[in-house]
Write an enzyme that holds these catalytic residues in place. Structure first.
Site, PDB file in Angstrom:
ATOM      1  N   HIS A  73       0.789  -1.243   0.000  1.00  0.00           N
ATOM      2  CA  HIS A  73       0.000   0.000   0.000  1.00  0.00           C
ATOM      3  C   HIS A  73       0.825   1.300   0.000  1.00  0.00           C
ATOM      4  O   HIS A  73       0.759   2.099  -0.921  1.00  0.00           O
ATOM      5  CB  HIS A  73      -0.903   0.034   1.237  1.00  0.00           C
TER       6      HIS A  73
HETATM    7  C1  BDR Z   1      -2.964   0.582   5.421  1.00  0.00           C
HETATM    8  O1  BDR Z   1      -3.124   0.068   6.734  1.00  0.00           O
HETATM    9  C2  BDR Z   1      -1.898  -0.361   7.251  1.00  0.00           C
HETATM   10  O2  BDR Z   1      -2.017  -1.644   7.744  1.00  0.00           O
HETATM   11  C3  BDR Z   1      -0.878  -0.233   6.157  1.00  0.00           C
HETATM   12  O3  BDR Z   1       0.352   0.241   6.688  1.00  0.00           O
HETATM   13  C4  BDR Z   1      -1.481   0.756   5.195  1.00  0.00           C
HETATM   14  O4  BDR Z   1      -1.126   2.093   5.522  1.00  0.00           O
HETATM   15  C5  BDR Z   1      -3.643  -0.370   4.441  1.00  0.00           C
HETATM   16  O5  BDR Z   1      -4.983  -0.485   4.729  1.00  0.00           O
END
Ligand code: BDR
Ligand code: CA
Length: 313
Positions: A243
Protein backbone atom coordinates in the site's frame (compact mmCIF):
# COMPACT_ATOMS: atom_id res chain seq x y z
CA UNK A 1 19.40 18.71 -11.07
CA UNK A 2 15.87 20.06 -10.42
CA UNK A 3 15.09 21.31 -6.91
CA UNK A 4 14.07 18.47 -4.61
CA UNK A 5 10.52 18.17 -3.39
CA UNK A 6 10.30 18.73 0.37
CA UNK A 7 8.11 16.29 2.25
CA UNK A 8 6.93 15.37 5.73
CA UNK A 9 6.10 11.67 6.07
CA UNK A 10 3.38 10.93 8.61
CA UNK A 11 3.43 7.22 9.30
CA UNK A 12 2.69 4.19 11.51
CA UNK A 13 5.36 1.63 10.50
CA UNK A 14 4.30 -1.06 9.52
CA UNK A 15 6.32 -3.01 6.91
CA UNK A 16 4.71 -1.21 3.96
CA UNK A 17 5.30 2.16 5.65
CA UNK A 18 8.92 1.07 6.10
CA UNK A 19 9.30 0.33 2.38
CA UNK A 20 7.74 3.72 1.61
CA UNK A 21 10.26 5.46 3.87
CA UNK A 22 13.11 3.52 2.22
CA UNK A 23 11.83 4.54 -1.21
CA UNK A 24 11.90 8.19 -0.15
CA UNK A 25 15.35 7.85 1.41
CA UNK A 26 16.67 6.26 -1.78
CA UNK A 27 15.35 9.09 -3.96
CA UNK A 28 17.43 12.25 -4.30
CA UNK A 29 14.44 14.12 -5.73
CA UNK A 30 12.84 14.06 -2.27
CA UNK A 31 14.01 15.85 0.84
CA UNK A 32 12.50 14.46 4.03
CA UNK A 33 12.03 17.46 6.31
CA UNK A 34 10.81 15.17 9.08
CA UNK A 35 9.05 11.91 9.84
CA UNK A 36 6.08 12.12 12.19
CA UNK A 37 4.85 8.95 13.82
CA UNK A 38 1.25 8.24 14.70
CA UNK A 39 -0.50 5.38 16.49
CA UNK A 40 -2.01 2.92 14.02
CA UNK A 41 -0.70 -0.47 12.98
CA UNK A 42 0.79 -0.70 16.49
CA UNK A 43 0.88 1.79 19.40
CA UNK A 44 2.89 5.01 19.08
CA UNK A 45 5.83 3.81 21.22
CA UNK A 46 6.48 1.16 18.56
CA UNK A 47 5.70 3.21 15.44
CA UNK A 48 8.13 5.99 16.40
CA UNK A 49 10.80 3.42 17.24
CA UNK A 50 10.21 1.56 13.98
CA UNK A 51 10.58 4.80 12.01
CA UNK A 52 13.99 5.31 13.65
CA UNK A 53 15.00 1.68 12.95
CA UNK A 54 14.27 2.21 9.26
CA UNK A 55 16.26 5.45 9.06
CA UNK A 56 19.21 3.66 10.63
CA UNK A 57 18.79 0.70 8.29
CA UNK A 58 19.13 3.16 5.40
CA UNK A 59 22.20 4.74 7.02
CA UNK A 60 20.30 7.99 7.69
CA UNK A 61 20.31 8.59 11.47
CA UNK A 62 20.27 12.32 10.68
CA UNK A 63 16.58 12.26 9.65
CA UNK A 64 14.39 13.86 12.31
CA UNK A 65 11.69 11.62 13.76
CA UNK A 66 8.88 13.03 15.92
CA UNK A 67 6.18 11.29 17.95
CA UNK A 68 2.59 12.47 17.59
CA UNK A 69 -0.84 11.34 18.68
CA UNK A 70 -1.16 8.27 20.87
CA UNK A 71 -4.80 7.72 19.96
CA UNK A 72 -7.45 8.79 17.44
CA UNK A 73 -9.49 12.00 17.91
CA UNK A 74 -12.67 10.40 19.18
CA UNK A 75 -12.48 6.62 19.08
CA UNK A 76 -10.46 3.95 20.83
CA UNK A 77 -7.25 2.98 19.04
CA UNK A 78 -7.57 -0.12 16.84
CA UNK A 79 -4.26 -1.76 15.89
CA UNK A 80 -3.29 -4.45 13.35
CA UNK A 81 -0.77 -6.80 14.98
CA UNK A 82 -2.38 -9.72 13.14
CA UNK A 83 -1.03 -8.20 9.91
CA UNK A 84 2.23 -6.55 11.00
CA UNK A 85 3.24 -8.72 13.98
CA UNK A 86 3.70 -7.73 17.61
CA UNK A 87 6.40 -5.13 16.92
CA UNK A 88 4.72 -3.73 13.80
CA UNK A 89 7.87 -4.60 11.90
CA UNK A 90 8.12 -8.36 12.31
CA UNK A 91 10.27 -10.19 9.77
CA UNK A 92 13.82 -8.82 9.84
CA UNK A 93 16.04 -8.64 12.91
CA UNK A 94 16.73 -4.92 13.18
CA UNK A 95 18.80 -3.52 16.06
CA UNK A 96 17.33 -1.16 18.64
CA UNK A 97 17.79 2.35 17.22
CA UNK A 98 20.54 4.57 18.60
CA UNK A 99 19.31 7.80 17.00
CA UNK A 100 17.21 9.97 19.28
CA UNK A 101 13.55 10.75 19.00
CA UNK A 102 13.08 14.54 18.68
CA UNK A 103 11.67 16.25 21.78
CA UNK A 104 9.10 18.31 19.88
CA UNK A 105 5.56 16.95 19.56
CA UNK A 106 4.91 15.88 15.95
CA UNK A 107 1.80 18.05 15.62
CA UNK A 108 3.75 21.14 16.72
CA UNK A 109 6.53 20.23 14.29
CA UNK A 110 4.04 20.02 11.39
CA UNK A 111 2.48 23.39 12.30
CA UNK A 112 5.78 25.17 12.89
CA UNK A 113 7.35 23.82 9.71
CA UNK A 114 4.41 24.84 7.55
CA UNK A 115 4.22 28.30 9.13
CA UNK A 116 7.93 29.01 8.86
CA UNK A 117 8.79 27.51 5.46
CA UNK A 118 7.83 29.21 2.22
CA UNK A 119 4.13 28.67 1.52
CA UNK A 120 3.33 25.92 -1.02
CA UNK A 121 6.66 24.14 -0.70
CA UNK A 122 5.86 21.30 1.71
CA UNK A 123 3.99 18.13 0.72
CA UNK A 124 2.45 15.92 3.40
CA UNK A 125 2.69 12.19 2.77
CA UNK A 126 0.21 10.40 5.02
CA UNK A 127 0.70 6.66 5.41
CA UNK A 128 -1.36 5.98 8.52
CA UNK A 129 -4.46 7.20 10.35
CA UNK A 130 -4.81 10.95 9.76
CA UNK A 131 -4.80 11.96 13.45
CA UNK A 132 -1.58 14.05 13.40
CA UNK A 133 -2.57 15.85 10.21
CA UNK A 134 -6.06 16.66 11.53
CA UNK A 135 -4.70 17.83 14.89
CA UNK A 136 -2.29 20.16 13.08
CA UNK A 137 -5.15 21.58 10.98
CA UNK A 138 -7.27 22.09 14.09
CA UNK A 139 -4.43 23.71 16.06
CA UNK A 140 -3.52 26.12 13.26
CA UNK A 141 -6.02 26.37 10.38
CA UNK A 142 -3.66 28.84 8.65
CA UNK A 143 -1.46 25.90 7.61
CA UNK A 144 -4.13 24.62 5.15
CA UNK A 145 -3.41 26.98 2.25
CA UNK A 146 0.34 26.66 2.87
CA UNK A 147 0.39 22.89 2.20
CA UNK A 148 1.38 22.10 -1.38
CA UNK A 149 -0.51 18.82 -1.43
CA UNK A 150 -1.49 15.88 0.78
CA UNK A 151 -0.79 12.51 -0.80
CA UNK A 152 -2.34 9.79 1.31
CA UNK A 153 -2.89 6.07 1.44
CA UNK A 154 -6.36 5.36 2.67
CA UNK A 155 -9.89 4.40 1.83
CA UNK A 156 -11.33 2.21 -0.86
CA UNK A 157 -14.57 2.03 -2.74
CA UNK A 158 -14.78 -0.48 -5.56
CA UNK A 159 -12.63 -2.97 -3.62
CA UNK A 160 -14.62 -2.51 -0.42
CA UNK A 161 -12.76 -2.40 2.88
CA UNK A 162 -10.01 -4.41 4.52
CA UNK A 163 -11.02 -4.12 8.19
CA UNK A 164 -14.77 -4.01 7.74
CA UNK A 165 -16.70 -4.78 4.55
CA UNK A 166 -16.72 -1.04 3.78
CA UNK A 167 -13.71 0.53 5.54
CA UNK A 168 -9.98 0.59 4.95
CA UNK A 169 -7.73 0.50 8.04
CA UNK A 170 -6.23 4.03 8.05
CA UNK A 171 -9.59 5.73 7.64
CA UNK A 172 -11.40 3.30 9.95
CA UNK A 173 -8.95 3.92 12.81
CA UNK A 174 -9.59 7.66 12.79
CA UNK A 175 -12.60 8.53 10.62
CA UNK A 176 -13.06 11.90 12.35
CA UNK A 177 -9.51 12.92 11.46
CA UNK A 178 -10.06 11.78 7.87
CA UNK A 179 -13.24 13.85 7.76
CA UNK A 180 -11.28 16.96 8.83
CA UNK A 181 -8.65 16.32 6.14
CA UNK A 182 -11.10 15.64 3.28
CA UNK A 183 -13.07 18.80 4.20
CA UNK A 184 -9.93 20.98 4.47
CA UNK A 185 -9.83 22.25 0.87
CA UNK A 186 -6.18 21.19 0.59
CA UNK A 187 -5.31 19.45 -2.73
CA UNK A 188 -5.46 15.72 -1.96
CA UNK A 189 -4.19 12.74 -3.92
CA UNK A 190 -5.69 9.54 -2.59
CA UNK A 191 -4.27 6.03 -2.97
CA UNK A 192 -7.18 3.78 -1.97
CA UNK A 193 -7.29 -0.02 -1.85
CA UNK A 194 -8.66 0.17 -5.41
CA UNK A 195 -5.14 0.97 -6.59
CA UNK A 196 -2.94 -0.62 -3.89
CA UNK A 197 -4.61 -4.02 -4.37
CA UNK A 198 -3.07 -3.98 -7.85
CA UNK A 199 0.49 -3.64 -6.47
CA UNK A 200 1.19 -7.19 -5.30
CA UNK A 201 4.45 -8.34 -3.72
CA UNK A 202 4.66 -11.55 -5.76
CA UNK A 203 7.29 -14.15 -4.81
CA UNK A 204 9.35 -13.08 -7.84
CA UNK A 205 9.33 -9.44 -6.79
CA UNK A 206 10.23 -10.23 -3.19
CA UNK A 207 13.09 -12.43 -4.37
CA UNK A 208 14.41 -9.54 -6.46
CA UNK A 209 14.80 -7.44 -3.29
CA UNK A 210 16.69 -10.28 -1.60
CA UNK A 211 18.93 -10.58 -4.66
CA UNK A 212 20.13 -7.00 -4.14
CA UNK A 213 22.41 -8.62 -1.58
CA UNK A 214 22.44 -5.50 0.62
CA UNK A 215 21.21 -5.03 4.21
CA UNK A 216 18.28 -2.99 2.90
CA UNK A 217 17.44 -5.59 0.25
CA UNK A 218 17.52 -8.47 2.72
CA UNK A 219 15.52 -6.61 5.37
CA UNK A 220 12.93 -5.60 2.75
CA UNK A 221 12.52 -9.19 1.57
CA UNK A 222 12.20 -10.33 5.20
CA UNK A 223 9.60 -7.65 5.88
CA UNK A 224 7.58 -8.45 2.77
CA UNK A 225 7.62 -12.18 3.39
CA UNK A 226 6.18 -11.62 6.85
CA UNK A 227 3.72 -8.94 5.76
CA UNK A 228 2.27 -10.71 2.71
CA UNK A 229 1.42 -13.98 4.46
CA UNK A 230 -1.76 -12.51 6.03
CA UNK A 231 -3.14 -11.06 2.80
CA UNK A 232 -2.12 -14.05 0.68
CA UNK A 233 -4.30 -16.20 2.87
CA UNK A 234 -7.11 -13.65 2.93
CA UNK A 235 -7.21 -12.89 -0.80
CA UNK A 236 -5.72 -16.08 -2.23
CA UNK A 237 -3.15 -14.10 -4.26
CA UNK A 238 0.56 -14.51 -4.99
CA UNK A 239 1.80 -11.75 -2.67
CA UNK A 240 -0.03 -9.03 -0.76
CA UNK A 241 -0.79 -5.40 -1.61
CA UNK A 242 2.09 -2.99 -1.02
CA UNK A 243 0.00 0.00 0.00
CA UNK A 244 2.06 2.88 1.37
CA UNK A 245 4.94 3.03 -1.16
CA UNK A 246 2.32 4.05 -3.76
CA UNK A 247 2.28 7.48 -2.07
CA UNK A 248 6.01 8.06 -2.50
CA UNK A 249 6.04 6.51 -5.98
CA UNK A 250 3.39 9.03 -7.02
CA UNK A 251 5.71 11.90 -6.07
CA UNK A 252 8.51 10.38 -8.12
CA UNK A 253 6.53 9.17 -11.13
CA UNK A 254 2.95 10.44 -11.14
CA UNK A 255 2.32 8.90 -14.56
CA UNK A 256 2.44 5.41 -13.01
CA UNK A 257 -1.05 6.12 -11.67
CA UNK A 258 -4.41 6.82 -13.25
CA UNK A 259 -7.49 8.18 -11.58
CA UNK A 260 -9.94 11.04 -11.56
CA UNK A 261 -10.90 14.00 -9.45
CA UNK A 262 -14.04 13.42 -7.46
CA UNK A 263 -15.75 14.01 -4.17
CA UNK A 264 -14.74 11.83 -1.26
CA UNK A 265 -16.81 11.92 1.94
CA UNK A 266 -16.09 9.95 5.08
CA UNK A 267 -18.70 8.10 7.11
CA UNK A 268 -18.44 9.11 10.79
CA UNK A 269 -21.92 8.27 12.09
CA UNK A 270 -23.02 4.75 11.21
CA UNK A 271 -21.24 1.96 13.13
CA UNK A 272 -22.06 -0.41 10.26
CA UNK A 273 -20.15 1.60 7.66
CA UNK A 274 -17.84 3.63 9.97
CA UNK A 275 -14.81 4.98 8.12
CA UNK A 276 -16.17 4.21 4.66
CA UNK A 277 -14.86 6.58 1.98
CA UNK A 278 -17.85 7.36 -0.21
CA UNK A 279 -16.34 8.18 -3.59
CA UNK A 280 -18.57 9.96 -6.09
CA UNK A 281 -16.77 8.42 -9.08
CA UNK A 282 -19.59 9.16 -11.52
CA UNK A 283 -20.24 12.70 -10.28
CA UNK A 284 -23.82 12.03 -9.32
CA UNK A 285 -23.79 14.64 -6.55
CA UNK A 286 -22.92 18.34 -6.57
CA UNK A 287 -20.42 17.80 -3.76
CA UNK A 288 -17.04 19.46 -4.44
CA UNK A 289 -14.32 17.42 -6.15
CA UNK A 290 -11.95 17.37 -3.21
CA UNK A 291 -9.52 14.58 -4.16
CA UNK A 292 -7.67 13.01 -7.04
CA UNK A 293 -8.65 9.38 -6.54
CA UNK A 294 -6.29 6.84 -8.07
CA UNK A 295 -7.59 3.56 -9.40
CA UNK A 296 -4.91 2.13 -11.69
CA UNK A 297 -1.18 1.56 -11.47
CA UNK A 298 1.56 0.38 -13.81
CA UNK A 299 2.60 -2.23 -11.25
CA UNK A 300 5.61 -3.55 -13.12
CA UNK A 301 7.09 -0.07 -13.43
CA UNK A 302 6.23 0.58 -9.77
CA UNK A 303 8.24 -2.45 -8.61
CA UNK A 304 11.10 -1.58 -10.99
CA UNK A 305 11.24 1.88 -9.41
CA UNK A 306 11.27 0.38 -5.91
CA UNK A 307 14.03 -2.06 -6.74
CA UNK A 308 16.16 0.60 -8.36
CA UNK A 309 15.76 3.14 -5.52
CA UNK A 310 16.17 0.66 -2.66
CA UNK A 311 19.21 -0.63 -4.53
CA UNK A 312 20.82 2.80 -4.03
CA UNK A 313 20.73 2.45 -0.23
C1 BDR B 1 -2.96 0.58 5.42
O1 BDR B 1 -3.12 0.07 6.73
C2 BDR B 1 -1.90 -0.36 7.25
O2 BDR B 1 -2.02 -1.64 7.74
C3 BDR B 1 -0.88 -0.23 6.16
O3 BDR B 1 0.35 0.24 6.69
C4 BDR B 1 -1.48 0.76 5.19
O4 BDR B 1 -1.13 2.09 5.52
C5 BDR B 1 -3.64 -0.37 4.44
O5 BDR B 1 -4.98 -0.49 4.73
CA1 CA C 1 0.63 2.60 7.14
Amino acid sequence: MPQSRRIIIDTDPGQDDAVAILLALGSAELEIVGITAVAGNVPLKLTEKNARKICELAGRPDVKVYAGAIRPLARELVTAEEVHGKTGLNGPQLPEPKMKLQDEYAVDFIVETLMSEESGTITLCALGPLTNVALALIREPKIAPRIKEIVLMGGGFFEGGNVTPTAEFNIYVDPHAADVVFKSGIPIVMMPLDVTHKALTTAKRTKAFRKLGTRVGTATADMLEFFERFDEEKYGTDGGPLHDPCVIAYLLKPKLFKGRKCNVSVETASELTMGMTVIDWWGVTKRPKNAMVMRDIDHDAFFELLLERLGRL
